[in-house]
Design a protein around this motif. Structure first.
Motif, PDB file in Angstrom:
ATOM      1  N   GLU A 136       0.839  -1.209   0.000  1.00 60.93           N
ATOM      2  CA  GLU A 136       0.000   0.000   0.000  1.00 60.93           C
ATOM      3  C   GLU A 136       0.872   1.257   0.000  1.00 60.93           C
ATOM      4  N   GLU A 160     -10.158   2.355   5.338  1.00 58.58           N
ATOM      5  CA  GLU A 160      -9.750   2.107   3.945  1.00 58.58           C
ATOM      6  C   GLU A 160     -10.943   1.658   3.096  1.00 58.58           C
ATOM      7  N   HIS A 184      -8.498   0.610  11.046  1.00 55.24           N
ATOM      8  CA  HIS A 184      -7.759   1.044   9.855  1.00 55.24           C
ATOM      9  C   HIS A 184      -8.421   0.491   8.581  1.00 55.24           C
ATOM     10  N   HIS A 210       0.079   2.601  10.118  1.00 59.47           N
ATOM     11  CA  HIS A 210       0.949   1.465   9.763  1.00 59.47           C
ATOM     12  C   HIS A 210       2.153   1.405  10.708  1.00 59.47           C
ATOM     13  N   TYR A 227      -1.074   3.868  -2.061  1.00 56.02           N
ATOM     14  CA  TYR A 227      -1.248   5.208  -1.476  1.00 56.02           C
ATOM     15  C   TYR A 227      -0.666   6.309  -2.380  1.00 56.02           C
TER      16      TYR A 227
END
Ligand SMILES: [Fe+2]
Ligand SMILES: [Fe+2]
Length: 208
Positions: free
Chosen positions: A59, A122, A118, A84, A64
């Motif tokens: 990601e 997302e 999280h 993260h 991202y």
């Protein structure tokens, strides 16, 4: 047929892959029970930690940045990086502990709670945004993510096989289409279709 085309055809789109990874990690989280044996707890934790590390790295390196290019200033996107980092701190703590130590279960449960929040952000904010703003790129991004996954998973193939065997029956693993098992299946299919049976993984890794 060259490998990028092959990978594009065999890989899920970027957002489908991310959702699949999330489902796989959640399913593995749910196997963790307070009364499980120390060996089973350790295998579940190892599998979750490695899957999360690979997923987070893909990601950060590919998904991202692609989203940031078309949607700068997203709070949810920007807070994903420190989230993260916090996840990696909990993973490091778990790797330093034995399953029989006090605090092991609580640390794992904290990781699970953080990851669930999280993942919810997302799946309700970032993935729908990507599907609106990156519609035509999701397939290519998925192929790049698959290639990177193969590179990152390759050094851990023994550990992945052992933990998979300890934590889930083969049929469940195949049906789940999980993050790491899926990469192996894709590599095998690629090997069959391109008639280079001996080292399909290496060709995919190089993106030749
Ligand atoms: Fe993430
Ligand atoms: Fe994610």
């Amino acid at each position: 047929m060259n490998s990028p085309t092959l990978l594009s055809r065999l890989s899920p789109s970027a957002t489908a892959m991310i959702r699949m990874d999330h489902s796989h990690v959640m399913a593995t989280f749910h196997k963790f029970t307070a009364d499980a044996s120390p060996d089973k707890k350790k295998a579940i934790v190892s599998m979750v930690c490695l899957a999360l590390e690979i997923h987070a790295q893909i990601e950060e390196e590919i998904f991202y940045p692609a989203l940031r290019e078309v949607q700068s200033g997203s709070d949810v996107l920007e807070k994903s990086f420190p989230e993260h980092a916090q996840m990696r701190r909990l993973i490091a703590s778990l790797r330093d502990m034995e399953p029989t130590e006090p605090g092991y279960d609580a640390t794992f449960n904290e990781l699970m709670r953080d990851v669930m929040h999280h993942v919810a952000d997302e799946e309700t904010v970032l993935l729908p945004a990507a599907e609106r703003l990156l519609k035509d790129e999701l397939s290519n991004l998925g192929a790049r993510m698959t290639r990177r996954r193969l590179q990152l998973a390759a050094p851990h193939s023994g550990e992945i096989a052992m933990n998979t065997a300890r934590t889930m029956p083969t049929t469940t693993m195949l049906l789940a289409g999980g993050v790491l098992a899926g990469a192996v299946i894709i590599a095998r299919r690629a090997g069959k279709q391109t008639r280079h049976h001996r080292a399909p993984d290496q060709r995919l890794l190089r993106g030749a």
